[in-house]
Design a protein around this motif. Sequence first.
Motif, PDB file in Angstrom:
ATOM      1  N   LEU A  11       0.513  -1.147   0.235  1.00  0.00           N
ATOM      2  CA  LEU A  11       0.093  -0.013  -0.055  1.00  0.00           C
ATOM      3  C   LEU A  11       1.146   1.461  -0.033  1.00  0.00           C
ATOM      4  CD1 LEU A  11      -2.669  -1.118   2.388  1.00  0.00           C
ATOM      5  CD2 LEU A  11      -2.944  -1.005  -0.414  1.00  0.00           C
ATOM      6  N   SER A  46       2.585   1.652  -3.425  1.00  0.00           N
ATOM      7  CA  SER A  46       0.776   2.512  -4.130  1.00  0.00           C
ATOM      8  C   SER A  46       0.707   3.582  -4.255  1.00  0.00           C
ATOM      9  CB  SER A  46       0.227   1.317  -4.266  1.00  0.00           C
ATOM     10  OG  SER A  46       0.454  -0.212  -4.621  1.00  0.00           O
ATOM     11  N   PHE A  47       0.839   3.732  -2.896  1.00  0.00           N
ATOM     12  CA  PHE A  47       0.448   5.649  -2.715  1.00  0.00           C
ATOM     13  C   PHE A  47       1.074   6.321  -2.041  1.00  0.00           C
ATOM     14  CE2 PHE A  47      -3.655   3.050  -1.342  1.00  0.00           C
ATOM     15  CZ  PHE A  47      -4.418   3.800  -2.331  1.00  0.00           C
ATOM     16  N   SER A 102       3.635   2.067 -10.053  1.00  0.00           N
ATOM     17  CA  SER A 102       2.754   3.377  -9.220  1.00  0.00           C
ATOM     18  C   SER A 102       3.253   4.518 -10.200  1.00  0.00           C
ATOM     19  CB  SER A 102       2.655   2.800  -7.630  1.00  0.00           C
ATOM     20  OG  SER A 102       1.509   3.734  -7.642  1.00  0.00           O
ATOM     21  N   SER A 133      -1.744  -5.120 -10.447  1.00  0.00           N
ATOM     22  CA  SER A 133      -1.411  -4.782  -9.028  1.00  0.00           C
ATOM     23  C   SER A 133      -1.194  -6.302  -8.194  1.00  0.00           C
ATOM     24  CB  SER A 133      -1.984  -3.783  -8.576  1.00  0.00           C
ATOM     25  OG  SER A 133      -3.679  -4.673  -7.720  1.00  0.00           O
ATOM     26  N   ALA A 184      -4.526  -5.605  -0.644  1.00  0.00           N
ATOM     27  CA  ALA A 184      -3.889  -4.603  -1.195  1.00  0.00           C
ATOM     28  C   ALA A 184      -4.125  -4.471  -2.539  1.00  0.00           C
ATOM     29  CB  ALA A 184      -1.989  -4.531  -0.858  1.00  0.00           C
ATOM     30  N   SER A 185      -4.087  -5.533  -4.062  1.00  0.00           N
ATOM     31  CA  SER A 185      -4.351  -5.730  -4.930  1.00  0.00           C
ATOM     32  C   SER A 185      -6.443  -4.902  -4.527  1.00  0.00           C
ATOM     33  CB  SER A 185      -4.626  -6.424  -5.333  1.00  0.00           C
ATOM     34  OG  SER A 185      -3.549  -6.422  -5.558  1.00  0.00           O
ATOM     35  N   VAL A 239      -5.834  -1.057  -3.790  1.00  0.00           N
ATOM     36  CA  VAL A 239      -5.823  -0.198  -4.806  1.00  0.00           C
ATOM     37  C   VAL A 239      -6.321  -0.440  -6.248  1.00  0.00           C
ATOM     38  CG1 VAL A 239      -4.005  -0.321  -6.807  1.00  0.00           C
ATOM     39  CG2 VAL A 239      -3.484  -0.588  -3.813  1.00  0.00           C
ATOM     40  N   SER A 240      -6.704  -1.542  -6.617  1.00  0.00           N
ATOM     41  CA  SER A 240      -7.994  -1.714  -7.684  1.00  0.00           C
ATOM     42  C   SER A 240      -9.227  -0.484  -7.343  1.00  0.00           C
ATOM     43  CB  SER A 240      -7.817  -2.821  -8.584  1.00  0.00           C
ATOM     44  OG  SER A 240      -8.848  -3.563  -7.010  1.00  0.00           O
ATOM     45  N   TYR A 246      -9.692   1.576  -4.958  1.00  0.00           N
ATOM     46  CA  TYR A 246      -9.640   3.451  -5.194  1.00  0.00           C
ATOM     47  C   TYR A 246      -8.972   3.791  -6.454  1.00  0.00           C
ATOM     48  CZ  TYR A 246      -7.150   7.723  -4.723  1.00  0.00           C
ATOM     49  OH  TYR A 246      -6.139   8.269  -4.546  1.00  0.00           O
TER      50      TYR A 246
END
Length: 173
Positions: free
Chosen positions: A41, A44-45, A97, A108, A157-158, A161-162, A164
């Motif tokens: 995460l 990714s962010f 990312s 992801s 986490a995937s 993220v997806s 989001y």
Amino acid sequence: MQTKHITLALVVTIAMAASAQIVLPNNPAVPGTLQCLAIMLLGSFMGMRAGLTGAVIYAVGGALGIPWFSGMDADMATTGGYIIGFIPAIALVGLQSDKGNLSSFVSSIGTYLVALMIIYVFGVSWMLLGAGYSVKDAYSLGIQVTFVGDIAEITLASAIVSAYGMLRKPAAM
């Protein structure tokens, strides 16, 4: 811009330290924590630059004695390879990312699986070469015991993220 980078890197470091304190009761040699979830995460962010810097601060700080590894410890005897492996893993996730390559669940999770393998390679290598474990013990204590939890973490986490990414897409008219 420099202040923003330092701030984001410190957020990464603190989040990594906090995720290390959530320990699942499974294995005293390599404790199951929420660090894989955090790394995926955060990369990714926060992106590669802040993720990489934060992971380096976390590893170096612990090596210098800051007790923020699992169990409020600074011991890298068994887990040092995993901690070092967090650095290239978060860099990979952050780079993907930054390139916009984590937009779907499939993309992801593919990146996260590669990052997890990087962590395992560093961790098991450390256990074999630095801590003197046998191949059988390094595998069973360093991968087998935490694997299901790690897969659950990268799957979560995937999903995050997806989801989001889908929320951020403008609605079609």
